[in-house]
Scaffold this active site. Structure first.
Site, mmCIF file in Angstrom:
data_model
loop_
_atom_site.group_PDB
_atom_site.id
_atom_site.type_symbol
_atom_site.label_atom_id
_atom_site.label_comp_id
_atom_site.label_asym_id
_atom_site.label_seq_id
_atom_site.Cartn_x
_atom_site.Cartn_y
_atom_site.Cartn_z
ATOM 1 N N HIS A 173 50.781 19.133 38.708
ATOM 2 C CA HIS A 173 50.614 19.580 40.093
ATOM 3 C C HIS A 173 49.601 17.742 40.267
ATOM 4 O O HIS A 173 49.980 17.171 41.015
ATOM 5 C CB HIS A 173 49.476 19.706 40.357
ATOM 6 C CG HIS A 173 49.635 21.666 40.865
ATOM 7 N ND1 HIS A 173 50.109 22.002 41.373
ATOM 8 C CD2 HIS A 173 49.112 22.836 39.736
ATOM 9 C CE1 HIS A 173 50.749 22.993 41.733
ATOM 10 N NE2 HIS A 173 49.593 23.213 40.722
ATOM 11 N N HIS B 267 52.022 15.159 40.812
ATOM 12 C CA HIS B 267 52.926 15.408 42.948
ATOM 13 C C HIS B 267 51.410 14.457 43.365
ATOM 14 O O HIS B 267 51.827 13.765 44.098
ATOM 15 C CB HIS B 267 52.733 16.700 43.199
ATOM 16 C CG HIS B 267 53.491 17.314 44.254
ATOM 17 N ND1 HIS B 267 53.268 18.300 44.732
ATOM 18 C CD2 HIS B 267 54.196 16.559 45.427
ATOM 19 C CE1 HIS B 267 54.435 18.213 46.344
ATOM 20 N NE2 HIS B 267 54.162 17.784 45.595
ATOM 21 N N HIS C 204 51.082 22.342 33.268
ATOM 22 C CA HIS C 204 50.858 22.993 34.026
ATOM 23 C C HIS C 204 50.910 22.662 35.352
ATOM 24 O O HIS C 204 51.045 21.468 36.509
ATOM 25 C CB HIS C 204 51.010 24.533 33.950
ATOM 26 C CG HIS C 204 51.594 24.825 35.761
ATOM 27 N ND1 HIS C 204 51.639 25.722 35.856
ATOM 28 C CD2 HIS C 204 49.905 25.178 36.346
ATOM 29 C CE1 HIS C 204 51.370 25.835 37.639
ATOM 30 N NE2 HIS C 204 50.248 26.107 37.820
ATOM 31 N N GLU C 205 49.383 21.678 34.821
ATOM 32 C CA GLU C 205 47.733 21.233 35.836
ATOM 33 C C GLU C 205 48.848 20.323 36.437
ATOM 34 O O GLU C 205 48.366 19.404 37.546
ATOM 35 C CB GLU C 205 46.738 21.294 35.519
ATOM 36 C CG GLU C 205 46.933 23.259 35.269
ATOM 37 C CD GLU C 205 46.231 23.649 37.039
ATOM 38 O OE1 GLU C 205 46.051 22.864 38.129
ATOM 39 O OE2 GLU C 205 46.673 24.576 36.996
#
Length: 685
Positions: free
Chosen positions: A476, A479, A472-473
């Site tokens: 980020h 991104h 999940h992290e």
């Protein structure tokens, strides 16, 4: 320290990608660097507003985007440390800095002459010949300055500045109290039998945590940010589970120096007053007006739509857990600290699956390199090389250089995996350097987790939840790495709050993707892959316990909305925190004591010290897009470079330089549909 030439924060970094020279930076360097950066930024803004000619994009917007470069650099360098390695000295600096930073930001955002120049450009947008990113930049600066209060009269601006400064101090206090109380409430065990059910690595981590506190021969279980704890699913001793859960739920609410109740109440009052000053009925109305949701009512409609079926599913799950207990030798009533443990019992019975026994297949280094990095390489062509010659802000933080498929340099990725007393709870991504064509900078991004660190020589074994957090992290991080924009205002993850979780949630899909799982899920001792039948059981059980998971999340989201939907008059009344929580949860039907909210108010860092106030709904709001995107990947062949390139080009790569829902339509070909989310969470009719 008065000599600027000796302050490493005031000299451009000579390290690759402008990585700050953390080895040379000492706490006493920060405040002088901030003072200089504030002064430089004020001078840069003054130079813009002193221009006598009419506003143009170049003399106003581009100049504004060039301004504040030193301040941004110093701030990102400092706040990376203050969240991940907050020593006493760093915490003291942060407390001093909070009102100063707030006052400076207000001085810029509320500058009437600057606002006039931006507004003038905005009013004449239709007569200018600007590129799409330039046009959107004018729109966003105008919108953000207007919402910040730049159009208010001088008296209102003065009061607004007071409110913002006080709020900055309070949110810093909230975080400091929470960190201290979380450390203070870490649970100490004397007998390893009390921790029966933990793996050798977990027991080693608990012994190491005790030794670090001078408690040789004992075991310390440190608390996670959220209410539950990963160990609750395996600890066989019910009293041990109760002690951990009770400690977690006491944080910030047991009186004494670290009590957060009065702090959060003042935060709520001041946020509501600020919203009224700015022309909004509540803080939630103020926040959502500049998000994709648009209004609190839209958020409330979604949360209520999901809450009723989630609560029903949780009640059915509770009955199943109680049945397991009742079939035992000494039945008792299920309580919150029992849920995770008996969930695994039911999972084992119904799916022949013991998730807690999977940890030997999730060794951290292999998950990182052969899972997280491998999926990114397959999708996007990027590669990762560890740079042992580059030091980050803490010895545990590792630096990796990232290259594109053509070999061109992309940026740096820093991973800080382990928990420590100086690190705030939870997991997050932040940028140390943001990408900008205008400034010629490349991204340096950080992922922080809070995995217990085993004793030296022992492998780090992750739970499945920790594997999920890592993927999940890293979503980020991708991104932040891929966003390629001209103007720093749009760099990295600078998108609407209720869109920012979308890329990270999408990246979770690769955890179970067969080619990815087969590459990283190998037994730490034997190298044997995770059996195919186990993957089938994992996928079959994905909906299991979603009633609980959805309910605890929605409960926290509703608490956030309840606090921040209060009007200024309502917030000014005498409020009992516990009673308010109980009433709010009853209102939405999520007041089951066996399914506690993921965060209670006194340790809800996301909304009272982080950036998610009135915005914790963002996760489920973004998950609508996420689930719809997963359907697209499945329909188009999954883990393929063409798919990754499309996702990178049309969504990740645009950063904040385009309306996010427009970017989504360009990727998907239509707006997102909610049905895939309802199906995923077992909420469909």
């Amino acid at each position: 320290m008065t000599d600027a030439s000796l302050n490493p924060l005031l000299t451009p970094s000579t390290l690759p990608y402008a990585l700050p020279p953390y080895g040379d930076i000492r706490p006493e360097h920060y405040l002088p660097a901030f003072e200089q950066a504030f002064a430089d930024h004020r001078a840069e803004i003054s130079a813009i507003t002193r221009v006598r000619s009419m506003p143009t994009f170049e003399n106003t917007m581009e100049a504004l985007e060039r301004s504040g470069e030193l301040l941004g650099s110093v701030a990102r360098t400092f706040y990376t440390v203050s969240s991940a390695d907050a020593t006493d000295a760093i915490q003291e600096i942060e407390e001093t800095l909070a009102p100063l930073m707030s006052a400076h930001n207000d001085a810029i955002q509320l500058d009437g002459e600057l606002y006039w120049r931006v507004k003038t450009l905005h009013d004449h947008l239709d007569t200018t010949d600007l590129e799409p990113e330039q046009r959107y930049l004018v729109e966003r600066h105008y919108r953000e300055m207007s919402q910040a209060g730049a159009g208010l009269d001088d008296a209102a601006k003065a009061r607004l500045t007071e409110l913002n400064q006080r709020l900055s101090t309070l949110t810093t206090t909230f975080e400091k109290n929470l960190l201290a109380d979380t450390n203070d409430l870490a649970v100490v065990f004397s007998d390893p039998a009390e921790l029966d059910g933990l793996t050798e690595g977990e027991l080693s981590a608990a012994a190491q945590a005790a030794a670090d506190r001078g408690l040789d021969g004992k075991y310390v279980v440190t608390l996670t940010l959220f209410t539950g704890h990963p160990y609750l699913s395996t600890l066989t001793d019910r009293e041990s589970r109760r002690r951990i859960m009770d400690a977690s739920r006491q944080r910030g609410s047991r009186g004494g120096a670290y009590d957060n109740r009065e702090v959060l109440l003042e935060i709520v009052r001041l946020r509501a007053e600020r919203a009224r000053l700015l022309g909004y009925s509540s803080h939630a109305a103020y926040v959502t007006s500049d998000e994709t949701a648009g209004s609190p009512e839209a958020v409330h409609d979604l949360l209520r739509r999901l809450a009723a079926p989630a609560a029903r599913n949780a009640a059915r799950e509770q009955q199943a857990l109680q049945a397991i207990i009742d079939a035992g030798d000494a039945p008792f009533a299920l309580e919150a600290h029992d849920w995770a443990y008996y969930t695994e019992r039911v999972r084992a019975a119904e799916y022949d699956l013991d998730r807690t026994a999977l940890r030997p297949w999730f060794e951290a280094e292999r998950v990182l390199r052969d899972g997280v990095f491998h999926a990114a390489t397959e999708l996007y062509g990027v590669t990762f090389t560890e740079r042992h010659d580059l030091a980050a802000y803490h010895p545990d933080a590792r630096v990796f250089e990232v290259h594109n498929a053509d070999g061109s340099a992309l940026g740096l990725f820093i991973l800080d995996l382990y928990t420590r007393d100086s690190k705030r709870g939870g997991a997050w991504m932040n940028s140390i350097v943001s990408q900008s064509r205008l400034r010629g900078t490349a991204p340096v991004v950080v992922n922080n987790l809070n995995v217990p660190k085993p004793a030296p020589g022992k492998p780090t074994m992750l739970t499945l939840d920790e594997v999920t957090t890592l993927f999940h992290e890293f979503g980020h991080a991708l991104h932040g790495l891929f966003a390629t924009v001209t103007y720093p205002h749009f760099a990295g993850t600078a998108v609407f709050r209720d869109f920012v979780e979308f890329p990270s949630q999408v990246n979770e899909m690769w955890i179970y993707w067969p080619e990815v799982l087969a590459n990283y899920a190998k037994h730490v001792d034997t190298g044997e892959p995770l059996p195919a039948e186990v993957l089938e059981k994992l996928q079959a059980s994905e909906v299991f316990n979603q009633g609980f998971a959805t309910s605890e999340y929605l409960a926290a989201s509703w608490l956030d909305q309840a606090w921040h939907s209060l009007s200024a008059d309502q917030a000014a009344t005498d409020i009992d925190v516990a009673a308010f929580e109980a009433s709010a949860l009853a209102d939405i039907g999520l007041d089951n004591p066996v399914v506690p909210t993921r965060y209670s108010s006194t340790y809800f860092a996301h909304v009272f010290s982080g950036g998610y106030s009135a915005g914790y709904y963002s996760y489920i709001w973004s998950e609508v897009l996420d689930a719809d995107t997963v359907e697209w990947f499945r329909d188009n062949g999954g883990l393929e470079r063409a798919n990754g390139q499309r996702f990178r080009d049309r969504l990740l790569g645009v950063g904040g330089s385009k309306d996010p829902l427009q970017a989504y339509r360009e990727f998907r070909g239509r707006d997102a549909e909610i049905e895939p989310l309802l199906k995923r969470r077992g909420l469909a009719d």
